[in-house]
Design a protein around this motif. Structure first.
Motif, PDB file in Angstrom:
ATOM      1  N   ARG A 234       0.969  -1.049   0.158  1.00  0.00           N
ATOM      2  CA  ARG A 234       0.024   0.012   0.104  1.00  0.00           C
ATOM      3  C   ARG A 234       0.553   1.263   0.010  1.00  0.00           C
ATOM      4  N   GLN A 235       0.182   1.960  -1.308  1.00  0.00           N
ATOM      5  CA  GLN A 235       1.114   3.180  -1.531  1.00  0.00           C
ATOM      6  C   GLN A 235       0.950   4.351  -0.215  1.00  0.00           C
ATOM      7  N   LYS A 236       1.263   5.440   0.257  1.00  0.00           N
ATOM      8  CA  LYS A 236       1.479   6.223   1.560  1.00  0.00           C
ATOM      9  C   LYS A 236      -0.086   6.910   0.948  1.00  0.00           C
ATOM     10  N   ASP A 237      -0.653   7.308  -0.485  1.00  0.00           N
ATOM     11  CA  ASP A 237      -1.888   8.201  -0.243  1.00  0.00           C
ATOM     12  C   ASP A 237      -2.702   7.048  -0.760  1.00  0.00           C
ATOM     13  N   GLY A 238      -2.894   5.317   0.081  1.00  0.00           N
ATOM     14  CA  GLY A 238      -3.172   5.273   0.071  1.00  0.00           C
ATOM     15  C   GLY A 238      -3.955   3.980  -1.102  1.00  0.00           C
ATOM     16  N   SER A 239      -3.409   4.101  -1.808  1.00  0.00           N
ATOM     17  CA  SER A 239      -3.979   3.059  -3.520  1.00  0.00           C
ATOM     18  C   SER A 239      -2.614   1.936  -2.995  1.00  0.00           C
ATOM     19  N   TRP A 240      -2.598   0.727  -3.642  1.00  0.00           N
ATOM     20  CA  TRP A 240      -2.324  -0.011  -3.670  1.00  0.00           C
ATOM     21  C   TRP A 240      -1.342  -0.004  -5.021  1.00  0.00           C
ATOM     22  N   LEU A 241      -0.482  -0.692  -5.201  1.00  0.00           N
ATOM     23  CA  LEU A 241       0.629  -0.987  -5.829  1.00  0.00           C
ATOM     24  C   LEU A 241       0.065  -2.580  -6.832  1.00  0.00           C
ATOM     25  N   PRO A 242      -0.061  -2.359  -8.035  1.00  0.00           N
ATOM     26  CA  PRO A 242       0.021  -3.820  -8.792  1.00  0.00           C
ATOM     27  C   PRO A 242       0.727  -4.930  -8.052  1.00  0.00           C
ATOM     28  N   ALA A 243      -0.061  -6.835  -7.665  1.00  0.00           N
ATOM     29  CA  ALA A 243       0.102  -6.975  -7.111  1.00  0.00           C
ATOM     30  C   ALA A 243       1.334  -7.912  -7.768  1.00  0.00           C
ATOM     31  N   MET A 244       2.450  -8.668  -6.640  1.00  0.00           N
ATOM     32  CA  MET A 244       3.146  -9.455  -6.974  1.00  0.00           C
ATOM     33  C   MET A 244       3.293 -10.347  -7.201  1.00  0.00           C
ATOM     34  N   ASN A 245       3.516 -11.716  -7.956  1.00  0.00           N
ATOM     35  CA  ASN A 245       3.623 -13.111  -7.410  1.00  0.00           C
ATOM     36  C   ASN A 245       4.629 -13.427  -6.282  1.00  0.00           C
ATOM     37  N   ILE A 246       4.319 -13.782  -4.955  1.00  0.00           N
ATOM     38  CA  ILE A 246       5.126 -13.512  -3.905  1.00  0.00           C
ATOM     39  C   ILE A 246       7.067 -14.249  -4.500  1.00  0.00           C
ATOM     40  N   GLY A 247       7.270 -15.474  -5.482  1.00  0.00           N
ATOM     41  CA  GLY A 247       8.359 -15.815  -5.930  1.00  0.00           C
ATOM     42  C   GLY A 247       8.364 -16.930  -6.447  1.00  0.00           C
ATOM     43  N   ASP A 248       9.159 -18.231  -6.866  1.00  0.00           N
ATOM     44  CA  ASP A 248       8.994 -19.126  -7.215  1.00  0.00           C
ATOM     45  C   ASP A 248       9.679 -19.965  -6.142  1.00  0.00           C
ATOM     46  N   LYS A 249      10.618 -18.956  -5.186  1.00  0.00           N
ATOM     47  CA  LYS A 249      10.794 -20.506  -3.612  1.00  0.00           C
ATOM     48  C   LYS A 249       9.648 -20.554  -2.888  1.00  0.00           C
ATOM     49  N   ILE A 250       8.972 -20.225  -3.005  1.00  0.00           N
ATOM     50  CA  ILE A 250       7.186 -20.201  -2.258  1.00  0.00           C
ATOM     51  C   ILE A 250       6.191 -20.652  -3.747  1.00  0.00           C
ATOM     52  N   ASN A 251       5.909 -20.446  -4.811  1.00  0.00           N
ATOM     53  CA  ASN A 251       5.347 -20.804  -5.046  1.00  0.00           C
ATOM     54  C   ASN A 251       5.858 -21.982  -6.049  1.00  0.00           C
ATOM     55  N   THR A 252       4.713 -22.661  -6.365  1.00  0.00           N
ATOM     56  CA  THR A 252       5.630 -24.391  -7.214  1.00  0.00           C
ATOM     57  C   THR A 252       4.029 -24.326  -7.736  1.00  0.00           C
ATOM     58  N   ALA A 253       4.471 -25.469  -9.123  1.00  0.00           N
ATOM     59  CA  ALA A 253       3.220 -25.884  -9.986  1.00  0.00           C
ATOM     60  C   ALA A 253       2.196 -26.974  -8.492  1.00  0.00           C
ATOM     61  N   LEU A 254       3.022 -27.020  -7.828  1.00  0.00           N
ATOM     62  CA  LEU A 254       1.546 -27.595  -6.425  1.00  0.00           C
ATOM     63  C   LEU A 254       0.548 -25.945  -6.476  1.00  0.00           C
ATOM     64  N   SER A 255      -0.019 -26.792  -5.134  1.00  0.00           N
ATOM     65  CA  SER A 255      -0.928 -25.158  -4.865  1.00  0.00           C
ATOM     66  C   SER A 255      -0.420 -24.465  -3.079  1.00  0.00           C
ATOM     67  N   GLU A 256      -0.105 -23.366  -3.532  1.00  0.00           N
ATOM     68  CA  GLU A 256       0.202 -22.846  -2.386  1.00  0.00           C
ATOM     69  C   GLU A 256      -1.542 -21.496  -2.241  1.00  0.00           C
ATOM     70  N   SER A 257      -1.605 -21.680  -0.692  1.00  0.00           N
ATOM     71  CA  SER A 257      -2.592 -21.110  -0.239  1.00  0.00           C
ATOM     72  C   SER A 257      -2.489 -20.800   1.181  1.00  0.00           C
ATOM     73  N   GLY A 258      -3.403 -20.119   2.195  1.00  0.00           N
ATOM     74  CA  GLY A 258      -3.753 -19.849   3.077  1.00  0.00           C
ATOM     75  C   GLY A 258      -2.787 -18.675   4.086  1.00  0.00           C
ATOM     76  N   ALA A 259      -1.771 -18.473   3.094  1.00  0.00           N
ATOM     77  CA  ALA A 259      -0.746 -17.508   3.463  1.00  0.00           C
ATOM     78  C   ALA A 259      -1.244 -16.160   5.113  1.00  0.00           C
ATOM     79  N   ARG A 260       0.374 -16.767   6.204  1.00  0.00           N
ATOM     80  CA  ARG A 260      -0.416 -15.583   6.951  1.00  0.00           C
ATOM     81  C   ARG A 260       0.607 -15.774   7.900  1.00  0.00           C
ATOM     82  N   VAL A 261       1.215 -14.083   8.561  1.00  0.00           N
ATOM     83  CA  VAL A 261       2.681 -13.836   8.946  1.00  0.00           C
ATOM     84  C   VAL A 261       2.360 -14.234  10.868  1.00  0.00           C
ATOM     85  N   SER A 262       3.068 -14.778  11.250  1.00  0.00           N
ATOM     86  CA  SER A 262       3.095 -15.338  12.485  1.00  0.00           C
ATOM     87  C   SER A 262       3.040 -13.645  13.074  1.00  0.00           C
ATOM     88  N   ASP A 263       2.031 -13.824  14.755  1.00  0.00           N
ATOM     89  CA  ASP A 263       1.754 -12.465  16.319  1.00  0.00           C
ATOM     90  C   ASP A 263       3.172 -11.658  15.501  1.00  0.00           C
TER      91      ASP A 263
END
Length: 303
Positions: A234-263
């Motif tokens: 999110r930018q300072k003006d409140g708008s959202w930048l274009p989505a980025m694939n989080i990368g091939d170290k995390i995403n694969t030919a399988l299905s990745e889902s339910g991502a969350r950051v620990s508290d």
């Protein structure tokens, strides 16, 4: 001589207490990786399986979440020997993690303080006698099927929305919306723009506490296969930048889902799996839990 003997005993006691304190919770917070994450070795920038012998020995893990104090871990399994989706909890008690047991709490999502528990478009609160009955969140959450609900520190809600008549369609689009809490009442949902809502099976949003980024999973043409995890800053003006694939170290030919950051903000958790077709033609989900250092997010953040 007695003074020296007493001094040596005192030193020994202090050292023993210091060693014990390293392996025990401090108040409601866990102070060591051994107590906070089943004693698993922390990951680096390459994802690794999270507690596979505990959570997914048969590869039937769907998703999981710690309670805010890290003393309870809730997760689900489905398919294989679990004909129906089954919900489990593992508790940290008496200085150790216990065995898994089934629980009536389904898909729990906790408030930051741990006194409110959300499930879809319902919630319950913690009272002196335990958890209350579920109550409706009301508008704007009541008329859609919600698989993912995430709150920022100022209690702005981000959630996916799939109408019930679309839920069984393989080409379900879905969308992510947000709602701000204004004068104690949530405003009507505001659907996010095409930066976020492009693709199919748009689901499971996770908002940063300060709303500086949003993570979700979606099927897109530029993905690696199945559903992938994407991020938008999110930018300072409140708008959202274009989505980025989080990368091939995390995403694969399988299905990745339910991502969350620990508290504690240190780790990114997600599920990786796939649907396998059995001999009778039915499909069986096979998935496992992964975690990775949350620095992967900062490495993507625009400078």
């Amino acid at each position: 001589m007695k003074e020296i003997y007493f001094f040596l005993i005192l030193v020994f006691v202090l050292i023993l207490n210091a060693c014990n304190s390293k392996n025990q919770p401090e108040g409601n917070n866990f102070t060591t990786i051994e107590t906070a994450y089943f004693g698993e070795e922390p990951p680096g920038l390459i994802p690794k399986l999270f507690a596979p012998e505990i959570l997914s020995p048969d590869g039937l893990f769907e998703g999981g979440k710690y309670s805010p104090d890290n003393k309870e871990y809730y997760f689900t399994r489905k398919n294989g020997k679990y004909k129906e989706r089954t919900f489990f909890v593992i508790r940290y008690e008496n200085g150790r993690w216990g065995n898994e047991s089934e629980t009536d709490l389904k898909w729990p999502k906790f408030s930051k303080g741990g006194d409110t528990l959300y499930r879809g478009n319902k919630y319950k609160i913690l009272t002196n006698s335990g958890w209350s009955e579920y109550k409706s969140l009301g508008a704007p959450f009541s008329d859609k099927h919600i698989m993912g609900l995430s709150f920022s520190d100022n209690r702005t809600a981000y959630f996916d929305e799939i109408s019930f008549d679309e839920f069984d369609r393989p080409d379900t689009v879905g969308a992510i919306s947000y709602s701000r809490l204004i004068n104690g009442k949530y405003e009507p949902r505001q659907k996010l723009g095409k930066e976020i809502n492009t693709g199919t099976w748009i689901a499971h949003p996770h908002i940063a506490p300060d709303e500086s980024y949003l993570i979700w999973d979606v099927r897109r043409e530029d993905g690696y296969g199945g559903s992938d995890i994407y991020i938008s800053f999110r930018q300072k003006d409140g708008s959202w930048l274009p989505a980025m694939n989080i990368g091939d170290k995390i995403n694969t030919a399988l299905s990745e889902s339910g991502a969350r950051v620990s508290d504690d903000g240190k780790y990114l958790f997600f599920t990786r799996g796939q649907w396998e077709v059995k001999e009778d033609g039915s499909e069986n989900w096979v998935g496992k839990s992964y975690w990775v250092d949350a620095k992967v997010i900062e490495n993507l953040r625009p400078k």
